[in-house]
Design a protein around this motif. Sequence first.
Motif, PDB file in Angstrom:
ATOM      1  N   LYS A 115       1.399  -1.486  -0.415  1.00 27.32           N
ATOM      2  CA  LYS A 115       0.022  -0.369  -0.064  1.00 27.32           C
ATOM      3  C   LYS A 115       0.575   1.089   0.016  1.00 27.32           C
ATOM      4  CE  LYS A 115      -4.029  -2.401   2.577  1.00 27.32           C
ATOM      5  NZ  LYS A 115      -5.006  -2.631   3.199  1.00 27.32           N
ATOM      6  N   ASP A 116       2.463   0.989   0.661  1.00 27.84           N
ATOM      7  CA  ASP A 116       2.298   2.389   0.639  1.00 27.84           C
ATOM      8  C   ASP A 116       3.575   2.874  -0.496  1.00 27.84           C
ATOM      9  OD1 ASP A 116       5.392   4.043   1.426  1.00 27.84           O
ATOM     10  OD2 ASP A 116       5.608   3.493   3.675  1.00 27.84           O
TER      11      ASP A 116
ATOM     12  N   LEU B   6       3.170   1.287  -3.592  1.00 28.84           N
ATOM     13  CA  LEU B   6       2.067   1.533  -4.913  1.00 28.84           C
ATOM     14  C   LEU B   6       1.175   2.793  -4.654  1.00 28.84           C
ATOM     15  CD1 LEU B   6       0.461  -1.723  -4.532  1.00 28.84           C
ATOM     16  CD2 LEU B   6       1.853  -1.332  -6.598  1.00 28.84           C
ATOM     17  N   ALA B   7       1.388   3.915  -3.705  1.00 27.53           N
ATOM     18  CA  ALA B   7       0.477   5.037  -3.454  1.00 27.53           C
ATOM     19  C   ALA B   7       1.187   6.593  -3.418  1.00 27.53           C
ATOM     20  CB  ALA B   7       0.280   5.617  -2.126  1.00 27.53           C
ATOM     21  N   ARG B   8       2.721   5.778  -4.079  1.00 25.19           N
ATOM     22  CA  ARG B   8       3.449   7.079  -4.136  1.00 25.19           C
ATOM     23  C   ARG B   8       3.297   8.185  -5.722  1.00 25.19           C
ATOM     24  NH1 ARG B   8       7.980   6.719  -1.298  1.00 25.19           N
ATOM     25  NH2 ARG B   8       8.869   8.816  -2.254  1.00 25.19           N
ATOM     26  N   PRO B   9       2.709   9.238  -5.289  1.00 25.55           N
ATOM     27  CA  PRO B   9       3.141  10.010  -6.855  1.00 25.55           C
ATOM     28  C   PRO B   9       3.721   9.775  -8.176  1.00 25.55           C
ATOM     29  CG  PRO B   9       3.239  11.395  -4.809  1.00 25.55           C
ATOM     30  CD  PRO B   9       3.435   9.436  -4.206  1.00 25.55           C
TER      31      PRO B   9
ATOM     32  N   TRP C 218       4.943   6.583  -9.124  1.00 25.92           N
ATOM     33  CA  TRP C 218       4.205   5.842  -9.595  1.00 25.92           C
ATOM     34  C   TRP C 218       2.721   5.812 -10.416  1.00 25.92           C
ATOM     35  CZ3 TRP C 218       4.945   1.495 -12.204  1.00 25.92           C
ATOM     36  CH2 TRP C 218       4.294   0.220 -12.226  1.00 25.92           C
ATOM     37  N   ALA C 219       1.919   6.320  -9.672  1.00 27.35           N
ATOM     38  CA  ALA C 219       0.901   7.116 -10.121  1.00 27.35           C
ATOM     39  C   ALA C 219       1.409   7.974 -11.951  1.00 27.35           C
ATOM     40  CB  ALA C 219      -0.007   8.186  -9.442  1.00 27.35           C
TER      41      ALA C 219
END
Length: 216
Positions: free
Chosen positions: A200-201, A203-206, A208-209
């Motif tokens: 969760k940590d 994959l939530a990085r900007p 990666w978005a």
Amino acid sequence: MAPLKVHGSPMSTATQRVLVCLYEKDLDFEFVPVNMGTGDHKKEPFISRNPFGQVPAFEDGDLTLFESRAITQYIAHTNADKGTQLLIMEDPIPKKMAIMSVWMEVEAHQFDRSTSKLAWEVVFKPMFGMTTDTAAVSEEEAKLNKILDVYEARLAQSKYIGGDSFSLADMHHLPNLGYLMETPYKSYFESRPHVSAWCKDILARPAWAKVKAMKA
């Protein structure tokens, strides 16, 4: 000054690995799409940049590199003062760097081998209208569970896989992890509390978005 260039496909996990590194470092770059559907990665001019005919290829002025993990290490070292610090180098004797390097090798030789095969069977084959090999899936399921047991033990001791801060060791996991977390196999990760929190940590990085947006 010539811009950094990435030649590849936004669907390619190896290309994604380089892209997320560039975004973590807040670097300007030019993305040059390579049409793998028409085999452009096996032809000139791409083949001159990567003689193995695999994406990505990376250019920094007169320097051309291939192999995504080598590219990310080059980017991290040459831009150490920019963006996210992706290297762990606090100790006078670089013991923490050595530990991070161990887990980078684990990703490359354990996690990636298993998850790449699994993603090929359950994500990419259906995408291309091919038949999934259920025997291969079963084999990789067993391997992945063993790997994730090791990860759960590691992440019970450390917030990130390579140490106490986000690093290349974590970042390299994102492409395959991103694909598998969109399948029923996400339960393998979510059933292990420390692995789940780590997923969760990161994959939530900007950064990666931004890579995910390129796939759309």
